[in-house]
Design a protein around this motif. Structure first.
Motif, short mmCIF file in Angstrom:
data_model
loop_
_atom_site.label_atom_id
_atom_site.label_comp_id
_atom_site.label_asym_id
_atom_site.label_seq_id
_atom_site.Cartn_x
_atom_site.Cartn_y
_atom_site.Cartn_z
N LEU A 26 -7.99 4.14 4.62
CA LEU A 26 -7.25 4.90 3.61
C LEU A 26 -6.62 3.93 2.61
O LEU A 26 -6.65 4.16 1.39
CB LEU A 26 -6.17 5.74 4.32
N GLY A 27 -6.10 2.82 3.12
CA GLY A 27 -5.51 1.81 2.24
C GLY A 27 -6.57 1.17 1.35
O GLY A 27 -6.37 1.00 0.15
N CYS B 146 0.85 -1.19 0.00
CA CYS B 146 0.00 0.00 0.00
C CYS B 146 0.90 1.25 0.00
O CYS B 146 1.84 1.33 0.78
CB CYS B 146 -0.88 -0.01 1.24
N SER C 221 3.44 4.10 5.70
CA SER C 221 3.61 2.93 6.56
C SER C 221 4.03 1.69 5.79
O SER C 221 4.53 0.74 6.38
CB SER C 221 2.31 2.61 7.30
N ALA C 222 3.80 1.68 4.47
CA ALA C 222 4.19 0.56 3.60
C ALA C 222 3.62 -0.77 4.07
O ALA C 222 4.34 -1.77 4.18
CB ALA C 222 5.71 0.49 3.47
N CYS C 223 2.32 -0.80 4.34
CA CYS C 223 1.68 -2.05 4.75
C CYS C 223 1.66 -3.02 3.58
O CYS C 223 1.37 -2.64 2.45
CB CYS C 223 0.23 -1.79 5.15
N PRO D 142 -0.51 3.32 11.58
CA PRO D 142 -1.70 3.05 12.39
C PRO D 142 -2.14 1.60 12.43
O PRO D 142 -2.69 1.14 13.44
CB PRO D 142 -2.78 3.93 11.75
N VAL D 143 -1.90 0.85 11.35
CA VAL D 143 -2.37 -0.55 11.36
C VAL D 143 -1.54 -1.36 12.35
O VAL D 143 -2.07 -2.12 13.16
CB VAL D 143 -2.31 -1.15 9.94
N ILE E 297 -5.60 -3.89 6.74
CA ILE E 297 -5.28 -2.54 6.27
C ILE E 297 -6.34 -1.56 6.76
O ILE E 297 -7.42 -1.97 7.20
CB ILE E 297 -5.12 -2.42 4.74
N CYS E 298 -6.03 -0.28 6.64
CA CYS E 298 -6.95 0.74 7.15
C CYS E 298 -7.86 1.24 6.02
O CYS E 298 -7.70 0.85 4.86
CB CYS E 298 -6.17 1.89 7.78
N GLN F 222 -0.59 4.37 0.13
CA GLN F 222 -1.46 5.49 0.49
C GLN F 222 -0.86 6.37 1.59
O GLN F 222 -1.22 7.51 1.73
CB GLN F 222 -2.82 4.95 0.95
N CYS F 223 -0.01 5.76 2.43
CA CYS F 223 0.75 6.58 3.38
C CYS F 223 2.12 5.94 3.49
O CYS F 223 2.41 4.97 2.79
CB CYS F 223 0.04 6.69 4.74
S1 SF4 Z 1 -3.01 0.37 4.88
FE1 SF4 Z 1 -3.31 2.36 5.83
S2 SF4 Z 1 -1.61 2.54 7.29
FE2 SF4 Z 1 -1.08 0.89 5.87
S3 SF4 Z 1 0.13 1.91 4.28
FE3 SF4 Z 1 -1.98 1.86 3.57
S4 SF4 Z 1 -2.81 3.82 4.23
FE4 SF4 Z 1 -0.95 3.50 5.37
#
Ligand code: SF4
Lengths: 212, 751
Positions: B107-108, B70, B75-77, B232-233, B104-105, B72-73
């Motif tokens: 946003l992801g 991911c 965190s590189a989930c 956050p995750v 995942i959150c 989206q932020c």
């Molecule tokens: S799942 Fe959420 S916290 Fe993880 S990288 Fe994507 S946006 Fe960021």
């Protein structure tokens, strides 16, 4: 002849576990009249002719031997139908698997077109003939399980409940209304739950079974 | 059912990931582009999903899951994308990723919408007579390789990006070799550079690792770790363990405006903005009353905290005096504790001092080696994340204004949107003779560029990412396409960089036909650090299948560092400017972050966790402030700073300091696709030019504003019913918090 027996062998392997009942019920194949019209049962209706990239002769492949067909089971080519919600179209390599071996028809225009797609490694843009509205989810796998595997009905008949007698067509054409009332009318009927018992059951009538 | 893609079988069959995408290509693209929405049965309109020679596990109608990352932020989930009929349908967490832990959150989840966005840029665009017009990649590349000729107009030729890491970061570092840029500037409008600098001074590393689940009590000064935090995750997973522990963990959150984390806390304490450091020193002073803590500080530091007695601290911070010894006692009783600091304390002229005072609590409580650690070194330091800050952009902006910048290549950041008006960034950008931006949708910065290039969506691209906040070892997150390109002309940023490097240094880069080949070779070269026994090709396939390269790494203790008492010095009480009596809090929403996600309609539609407002901006004020200003919910307010003003509807919420007004960040785009444009307002624009004295970072929470009521009132679109929860009737009996004996009412004791 060698090729034919290869196909039969393939079929035997594919159909292992599918107990084919010998008699195909003709009721499944009642066809509608002109496009949009309804027969006396109120449901059958003929769809438009769909021009496909190759005029695929279902009758030659799945038709009865008496009519010059090879009686290939529907599920041999539409193999995804028993594993997925959608029946899918056979992969091109499946067509080629047989047709590479059948020298006698290689020069026929339809087969030349087929081989040209393969040479280009290009998927054939088949058109959908039975495209349900986006808010309806029909599950092939469950119907095949019920009618072919549990009840032991032949594929040609079980598939024919919705698709008509495709084995007698060239390219497929819709011959059933496939409206909600039409689906429900079958779900309301009592069907035997398997090939041996006399217990019956009907299809689910919850909205979410199809609309989810 | 989850099926993992790229099994060993797929290698054996000789069909690799790329071939697979090509094979499904025709049907995939056709069905994506075909219209949908038929409401009765159709014949002969749409195409059937048709394959040439798919993998054996590909069944139409049944999803196959591929691993990726991911973006989206930061965190590189690790994620798994459900692919069906060549289309990516849904994203889930990758259980093999220790960061995402299989989750995942929101946003992801919404990342998929950016990929299918109807406003994706489809062709390169070149500005002619002030208007962007379609051009070709050939023309674009010849312009890009000619940037070297802009040296005469300005000696600095810059690649400006958002935070990056992994192999893209390596290529960016190499860019001076290409001649297309002299240096790389990394900008993050929500940077945590202040925290990094304080950590370096006090703990010897920029990034410390706080183990929430190893703490009995977490005291968080505005760290929204469950919402818009660093990871956050991963934090939510730790938090769940913290709460489920035999002795349930306790969370005390202290902040000027309630965050999602604050809403989850056992005790939420409101504090005057910017006075967090004072409270921290007050707590240190309380703790020093106990002998065991007094030994942890030098005499200078002990002397420095001496003035912060209960009365003084309460007076400055607005925190009830009796709470201070109670929190201190709880810290001691529920040891080991962990003290966290978030964005709020950083965003002031004395942000570094605020952060240092809070970090001092961890030192006094001796949390190092118990709940506070540092990561082991990354085996590939060149891939380490470049996190970005505000200071470098400010310097660049000054040089742009002076005409010292000849060209600028921009990727992954939108400074025209996220910089305050006082910087005049858009005007200064016009002084740069040549500027190009790589974007998926035309944002504000792209609109000011001469050349705009269509970027692949993150779900179409390859990449490697290294998160700054790691979880349980070190992880290189692998990004691979989950779907064939939707728009044929979109390209990867990596491919553009590589091409520029190839033109300048063919001997170094000629063996890489594209960015994919470069990445593959680089990842395979890293094999000895992970799995030296397997063949190269198998290693690559296994890596794509797993989606992560992981190394177990033990956490290391933080070194003991002597620091001066000056570090925790708090400012004298500032005099208030009567013209601007309130403090503006540009609140960071978990879903919108710095505004990058505003183009995703799912996120616009998902209610803000605290106010439930959708598709809008709003101004949160305390009910007592509202009463004083005679403001009701929905009254349109003008919020005016010395730099400018914005208008937003009033939302009354008790979770804010009465001297503040909070306006969420993320909305107010002038360009960024149909879902982001003309929704709400952008509080970045009216920020005052106040900077952290130590680091030069923008003080995000230090702007003072006046609030003016207009005669307009508009209804909110929000999920909650009337904010008067009792609906004029006594539906639920309530008691003011002060009238409750918390010792009896709560599962823990704050005495
Ligand atoms: S799942 Fe959420 S916290 Fe993880 S990288 Fe994507 S946006 Fe960021």
């Amino acid at each position: 002849m060698k090729t034919f027996s290869r196909i039969v062998l393939c079929l035997a392997a594919t159909l292992a576990g599918v107990s084919a009942a010998p008699v195909v019920s003709a009721d499944a194949f009642v066809q509608g009249g002109p496009i949009g019209s309804q027969t006396s049962d109120g449901y059958n209706a003929l769809g438009p002719v769909v021009t496909q990239p190759i005029e695929f002769p279902h009758n030659r492949h799945a038709g009865t031997r008496a009519n010059g067909g090879m009686e290939i089971d529907c599920l041999y080519c539409h193999t995804y139908a028993r594993r997925s919600a959608v029946s899918g179209i056979p992969r091109l390599s499946k067509c080629i698997g047989c047709h590479n071996m059948i020298e006698s028809v290689k020069e026929k225009p339809r087969i030349k077109t087929l081989l040209a797609y393969w040479d280009r490694r290009e998927a054939i843009p088949w058109k959908k003939v039975h495209d349900l509205p986006d808010f309806v989810r029909f599950n092939h796998e469950r119907h095949i399980q019920r009618f072919i595997f549990d009840q032991g009905r032949p594929s040609r008949e079980a598939c024919g409940y919705c698709h008509g007698d495709v084995a007698s067509m060239t390219t497929a054409r819709r011959v059933k209304a496939i409206s909600m009332g039409w689906c429900v009318s079958c779900h309301e009927k009592e069907h035997r739950i398997d090939a041996v018992s006399f217990k019956t059951g009907h299809g689910p009538n919850d909205c979410w079974q199809c609309h989810h | 059912m989850i099926r993992f893609g790229m099994t060993a079988n797929s290698v054996a069959s000789g069909v690799n990931r790329r071939d697979f995408l090509n094979l499904v290509g025709l049907g995939g693209t056709a069905s994506v582009l075909a219209g949908c929405g038929n409401t009765s049965i159709e014949s002969g309109v749409e195409l059937v999903q048709s394959y040439v020679q798919p993998e054996t596990f590909v069944v139409p109608g049944v999803g196959v899951y591929y691993a990726s990352t991911c973006t989206q932020c930061g965190s590189a989930c690790g994620i798994m994308g459900k692919v069906r009929e060549g289309r990516i349908l849904k994203l889930e967490g990758n259980p093999q990723s220790a960061i995402s832990g299989g989750k995942i959150c929101g946003l992801g989840q919404a990342g998929i919408q950016g990929h299918y966005s109807p406003d994706r840029l489809k062709t390169p665009m070149l500005k002619e007579n002030g208007v962007l017009k379609a051009t070709t990649w050939e023309k674009a590349m010849s312009l890009l390789s000619g940037t070297v000729s802009f040296t005469a107009q300005g000696p600095r030729r810059v690649v400006l990006t958002g935070p990056t890491s992994g192999h893209l970061q390596i290529l960016l570092k190499a860019m001076p070799q290409s001649g297309a840029a002299t240096d790389h500037v990394v900008y993050d409008s929500l940077s945590t550079a202040v925290a990094a600098s304080v950590n370096l001074k006090m703990f010897g590393v920029e990034q410390t690792v706080g183990l929430i689940d190893k703490a009995g009590l977490v005291l968080s000064f505005g760290n929204d770790f469950l919402g818009a935090g660093d990871s956050p995750v991963a934090a939510a997973r730790q938090y769940a363990r913290f709460r489920k522990a035999e002795r349930r963990g306790i969370l005390i959150q202290i902040e000027p405006k309630m965050t999602l984390t604050g809403a989850n806390a056992d005790r939420w304490v409101v504090i005057a903005p910017g006075t967090e450091g004072v409270l921290a020193l007050g707590l240190v002073r309380e703790l020093l009353q106990r002998k065991e803590f007094a030994n942890n500080l030098s005499p200078n530091l002990i002397a420095a905290v001496e003035p912060y007695n209960q009365t003084e601290v309460s007076h400055i911070t607005g925190v009830r005096g009796d709470l201070i010894p109670r929190i201190a006692a709880t810290l001691w009783e529920h040891s080991p504790s962990l003290v966290l600091a978030g964005r709020y304390p950083q965003g002031h002229a004395h942000g570094s001092h605020n952060m240092a005072a809070i970090a001092l609590l961890n030192v006094v409580l001796q949390n190092q080696g118990k709940t506070l650690w540092r990561e082991a070194e990354l085996p590939f330091p060149q891939m380490a994340p470049a996190l970005g800050n505000f200071k470098s952009l400010r310097q660049l902006n000054t040089q742009m204004a002076a005409g010292d910048v000849g060209s600028m290549l921009i990727y992954g950041t939108n400074p025209v949107y996220s910089t305050p008006d006082f910087m005049r960034f858009a005007d200064n950008l016009q002084k740069v003779p040549f500027k190009a931006a790589w974007v998926t949708e035309l944002d504000e910065t792209a609109m000011h560029c001469d050349l705009v290039l269509p970027l692949m969506s993150p779900l179409e691209d390859f990449g490697t990412h290294v998160a700054a906040a790691q979880s349980d070892g070190m992880e290189i997150s692998i990004q691979q396409p989950l779907m064939e390109k939707l728009h044929p002309e979109a390209r990867s940023f990596g491919d553009s960089l590589l091409e520029l490097l190839k033109q300048a240094k063919p001997e170094s880069y000629k063996s890489f036909p594209d960015y994919y080949a470069y990445l593959k070779s680089a990842v395979v070269n890293a094999k000895p650090a992970f799995d030296p026994k397997v063949e190269d090709e198998e290693f690559w396939e296994n890596t794509l299948s797993a989606g992560v390269l992981r190394r177990p790494a033990a956490l290391l203790p933080l070194p003991a560092i002597e620091f001066s008492a000056d570090l925790v010095r708090q400012p004298l009480r500032e005099s208030r400017d009567a013209a601007y009596p309130f403090v503006l809090i540009p609140a960071v929403r978990p879903s919108m972050r710095d505004g990058k996600a505003a183009n995703l309609s799912w996120l616009q539609e998902s209610p803000d966790p605290l106010t439930t407002v959708v598709w809008d901006s709003w101004a949160e004020i305390h009910p007592s402030t509202a009463k004083q200003l005679q403001v009701n919910e929905g009254d349109v307010l003008v919020i005016k700073s010395a730099q400018g003003s914005i208008r937003a509807k009033a939302y009354l919420i008790p979770g804010i300091h009465p001297g503040s007004v909070a306006v969420p960040i993320g909305q107010g785009h002038e360009s960024y696709g149909r879902y982001a444009t003309n929704v709400g307002v952008n509080p970045f624009k009216i920020l005052d030019p106040i900077f952290d004295e130590e680091t030069g970072e923008l003080a995000l929470y230090a702007t003072r504003v006046a609030i003016m009521k207009t005669d307009q009132n508009e209804r909110f679109t929000k999920d909650e019913g009337a904010t008067n929860l009792q609906q004029g009737r006594k539906l639920v009996a309530t008691l003011a918090a002060d009238q409750v004996d918390l010792a009896k009412e709560t599962p823990f004791v704050i005495r």
